[in-house]
Design a protein around this motif. Structure first.
Motif, PDB file in Angstrom:
ATOM      1  N   VAL A   1      -0.255   5.396  61.083  1.00  0.00           N
ATOM      2  CA  VAL A   1       0.918   6.024  60.466  1.00  0.00           C
ATOM      3  C   VAL A   1       1.530   4.978  59.534  1.00  0.00           C
ATOM      4  O   VAL A   1       1.953   3.922  59.972  1.00  0.00           O
ATOM      5  CB  VAL A   1       1.954   6.461  61.527  1.00  0.00           C
ATOM      6  CG1 VAL A   1       3.191   7.038  60.869  1.00  0.00           C
ATOM      7  CG2 VAL A   1       1.325   7.454  62.488  1.00  0.00           C
ATOM      8  N   MET A   2       1.515   5.270  58.252  1.00  0.00           N
ATOM      9  CA  MET A   2       1.974   4.300  57.258  1.00  0.00           C
ATOM     10  C   MET A   2       3.298   4.744  56.643  1.00  0.00           C
ATOM     11  O   MET A   2       3.427   5.890  56.218  1.00  0.00           O
ATOM     12  CB  MET A   2       0.936   4.159  56.133  1.00  0.00           C
ATOM     13  CG  MET A   2      -0.447   3.777  56.602  1.00  0.00           C
ATOM     14  SD  MET A   2      -0.573   2.083  57.147  1.00  0.00           S
ATOM     15  CE  MET A   2      -0.547   1.250  55.596  1.00  0.00           C
ATOM     16  N   THR A   3       4.258   3.834  56.591  1.00  0.00           N
ATOM     17  CA  THR A   3       5.502   4.117  55.876  1.00  0.00           C
ATOM     18  C   THR A   3       5.339   3.630  54.443  1.00  0.00           C
ATOM     19  O   THR A   3       4.459   2.839  54.138  1.00  0.00           O
ATOM     20  CB  THR A   3       6.696   3.419  56.538  1.00  0.00           C
ATOM     21  OG1 THR A   3       6.460   2.008  56.539  1.00  0.00           O
ATOM     22  CG2 THR A   3       6.899   3.915  57.957  1.00  0.00           C
ATOM     23  N   GLY A   4       6.176   4.106  53.559  1.00  0.00           N
ATOM     24  CA  GLY A   4       6.061   3.770  52.145  1.00  0.00           C
ATOM     25  C   GLY A   4       6.664   2.421  51.786  1.00  0.00           C
ATOM     26  O   GLY A   4       7.527   1.893  52.484  1.00  0.00           O
TER      27      GLY A   4
ATOM     28  N   TRP B   1      10.016   9.796  59.269  1.00  0.00           N
ATOM     29  CA  TRP B   1       9.011  10.565  59.994  1.00  0.00           C
ATOM     30  C   TRP B   1       8.852  11.976  59.450  1.00  0.00           C
ATOM     31  O   TRP B   1       7.937  12.699  59.840  1.00  0.00           O
ATOM     32  CB  TRP B   1       9.363  10.617  61.480  1.00  0.00           C
ATOM     33  CG  TRP B   1       9.281   9.265  62.109  1.00  0.00           C
ATOM     34  CD1 TRP B   1      10.316   8.406  62.344  1.00  0.00           C
ATOM     35  CD2 TRP B   1       8.106   8.592  62.538  1.00  0.00           C
ATOM     36  NE1 TRP B   1       9.853   7.256  62.903  1.00  0.00           N
ATOM     37  CE2 TRP B   1       8.492   7.339  63.039  1.00  0.00           C
ATOM     38  CE3 TRP B   1       6.751   8.931  62.563  1.00  0.00           C
ATOM     39  CZ2 TRP B   1       7.586   6.428  63.538  1.00  0.00           C
ATOM     40  CZ3 TRP B   1       5.845   8.015  63.076  1.00  0.00           C
ATOM     41  CH2 TRP B   1       6.269   6.788  63.551  1.00  0.00           C
ATOM     42  N   GLY B   2       9.759  12.400  58.561  1.00  0.00           N
ATOM     43  CA  GLY B   2       9.651  13.733  57.967  1.00  0.00           C
ATOM     44  C   GLY B   2       9.646  14.825  59.024  1.00  0.00           C
ATOM     45  O   GLY B   2      10.428  14.802  59.962  1.00  0.00           O
ATOM     46  N   ASP B   3       8.737  15.789  58.864  1.00  0.00           N
ATOM     47  CA  ASP B   3       8.651  16.928  59.783  1.00  0.00           C
ATOM     48  C   ASP B   3       7.920  16.599  61.084  1.00  0.00           C
ATOM     49  O   ASP B   3       7.901  17.418  61.999  1.00  0.00           O
ATOM     50  CB  ASP B   3       7.924  18.094  59.102  1.00  0.00           C
ATOM     51  CG  ASP B   3       8.706  18.626  57.920  1.00  0.00           C
ATOM     52  OD1 ASP B   3       9.938  18.502  57.923  1.00  0.00           O
ATOM     53  OD2 ASP B   3       8.073  19.168  57.000  1.00  0.00           O
ATOM     54  N   SER B   4       7.330  15.415  61.161  1.00  0.00           N
ATOM     55  CA  SER B   4       6.477  15.115  62.316  1.00  0.00           C
ATOM     56  C   SER B   4       7.247  15.058  63.633  1.00  0.00           C
ATOM     57  O   SER B   4       6.712  15.444  64.673  1.00  0.00           O
ATOM     58  CB  SER B   4       5.695  13.824  62.094  1.00  0.00           C
ATOM     59  OG  SER B   4       6.571  12.741  61.924  1.00  0.00           O
ATOM     60  N   LEU B   5       8.500  14.595  63.637  1.00  0.00           N
ATOM     61  CA  LEU B   5       9.258  14.542  64.894  1.00  0.00           C
ATOM     62  C   LEU B   5       9.516  15.938  65.446  1.00  0.00           C
ATOM     63  O   LEU B   5       9.377  16.172  66.653  1.00  0.00           O
ATOM     64  CB  LEU B   5      10.577  13.799  64.706  1.00  0.00           C
ATOM     65  CG  LEU B   5      10.480  12.298  64.463  1.00  0.00           C
ATOM     66  CD1 LEU B   5      11.869  11.695  64.318  1.00  0.00           C
ATOM     67  CD2 LEU B   5       9.719  11.609  65.579  1.00  0.00           C
TER      68      LEU B   5
ATOM     69  N   LEU C   1       1.845   2.835  64.605  1.00  0.00           N
ATOM     70  CA  LEU C   1       2.698   2.677  63.431  1.00  0.00           C
ATOM     71  C   LEU C   1       2.317   1.403  62.700  1.00  0.00           C
ATOM     72  O   LEU C   1       2.284   0.329  63.289  1.00  0.00           O
ATOM     73  CB  LEU C   1       4.168   2.631  63.853  1.00  0.00           C
ATOM     74  CG  LEU C   1       5.183   2.402  62.744  1.00  0.00           C
ATOM     75  CD1 LEU C   1       5.138   3.558  61.742  1.00  0.00           C
ATOM     76  CD2 LEU C   1       6.567   2.249  63.324  1.00  0.00           C
ATOM     77  N   GLN C   2       2.023   1.552  61.428  1.00  0.00           N
ATOM     78  CA  GLN C   2       1.699   0.388  60.605  1.00  0.00           C
ATOM     79  C   GLN C   2       2.656   0.355  59.423  1.00  0.00           C
ATOM     80  O   GLN C   2       2.286   0.674  58.300  1.00  0.00           O
ATOM     81  CB  GLN C   2       0.261   0.458  60.131  1.00  0.00           C
ATOM     82  CG  GLN C   2      -0.723   0.398  61.265  1.00  0.00           C
ATOM     83  CD  GLN C   2      -2.139   0.305  60.781  1.00  0.00           C
ATOM     84  OE1 GLN C   2      -2.405  -0.006  59.641  1.00  0.00           O
ATOM     85  NE2 GLN C   2      -3.070   0.567  61.664  1.00  0.00           N
ATOM     86  N   PRO C   3       3.916  -0.023  59.675  1.00  0.00           N
ATOM     87  CA  PRO C   3       4.881  -0.030  58.577  1.00  0.00           C
ATOM     88  C   PRO C   3       4.609  -1.177  57.628  1.00  0.00           C
ATOM     89  O   PRO C   3       3.981  -2.161  57.983  1.00  0.00           O
ATOM     90  CB  PRO C   3       6.213  -0.225  59.287  1.00  0.00           C
ATOM     91  CG  PRO C   3       5.857  -1.018  60.498  1.00  0.00           C
ATOM     92  CD  PRO C   3       4.494  -0.507  60.920  1.00  0.00           C
ATOM     93  N   HIS C   4       5.096  -1.015  56.427  1.00  0.00           N
ATOM     94  CA  HIS C   4       5.064  -2.138  55.500  1.00  0.00           C
ATOM     95  C   HIS C   4       6.260  -3.002  55.847  1.00  0.00           C
ATOM     96  O   HIS C   4       7.395  -2.663  55.540  1.00  0.00           O
ATOM     97  CB  HIS C   4       5.151  -1.652  54.058  1.00  0.00           C
ATOM     98  CG  HIS C   4       5.285  -2.797  53.110  1.00  0.00           C
ATOM     99  ND1 HIS C   4       4.233  -3.626  52.821  1.00  0.00           N
ATOM    100  CD2 HIS C   4       6.349  -3.289  52.454  1.00  0.00           C
ATOM    101  CE1 HIS C   4       4.649  -4.564  51.993  1.00  0.00           C
ATOM    102  NE2 HIS C   4       5.928  -4.379  51.761  1.00  0.00           N
TER     103      HIS C   4
END
Length: 115
Positions: free
Chosen positions: A17-20, A67-71, A86-89
């Motif tokens: 799961v990548m955040t922008g 997380w948008g609509d995923s939660l 979770l692999q955030p930047h």
């Protein structure tokens, strides 16, 4: 939710799961925006690019925003166990110029500390 021994258990498994880029700039407590990248020198530039493509983004957003609509979908599915990779930047609060020239080290992130 208890599971009967003879009933199947529902699992939710999600990886990568990548955040922008620049997402921290719209969160309540952003890092300093300065970047050591050849393309952009400020993380705010990534927010501006997103707004050019999709319209204005309200700021600050709550932490669930990314997380948008995923939660809501996860709550709807109500799995017994949920795990996401979770692999955030992640950006360091104090950036180092040499990170531009070197491959960043692998880091394990736990809670509010990086090891």
């Amino acid at each position: 939710m208890p599971v009967r021994a003879d009933a199947p258990a529902m699992l939710f498994l999600c990886g990568d799961v990548m955040t922008g880029r620049g997402i921290d700039q719209i969160l309540p407590h952003p890092c300093e925006p300065h970047l050591f990248e050849p393309y952009l020198r400020s993380a705010r530039g990534y927010v501006e690019l997103a707004e050019e493509a999709h319209g204005p983004i309200r700021k600050p957003v709550d932490f669930a925003y990314i997380w948008g609509d995923s939660l809501a979908e996860l709550e709807r599915a109500a799995p017994h166990v949920a795990r996401a990779g979770l692999q955030p930047h992640l950006r360091l609060a104090i950036a180092r110029p040499q990170l531009e020239r070197e491959a960043p080290p692998s880091r394990a992130v736990r809670g509010d500390r990086t090891e």
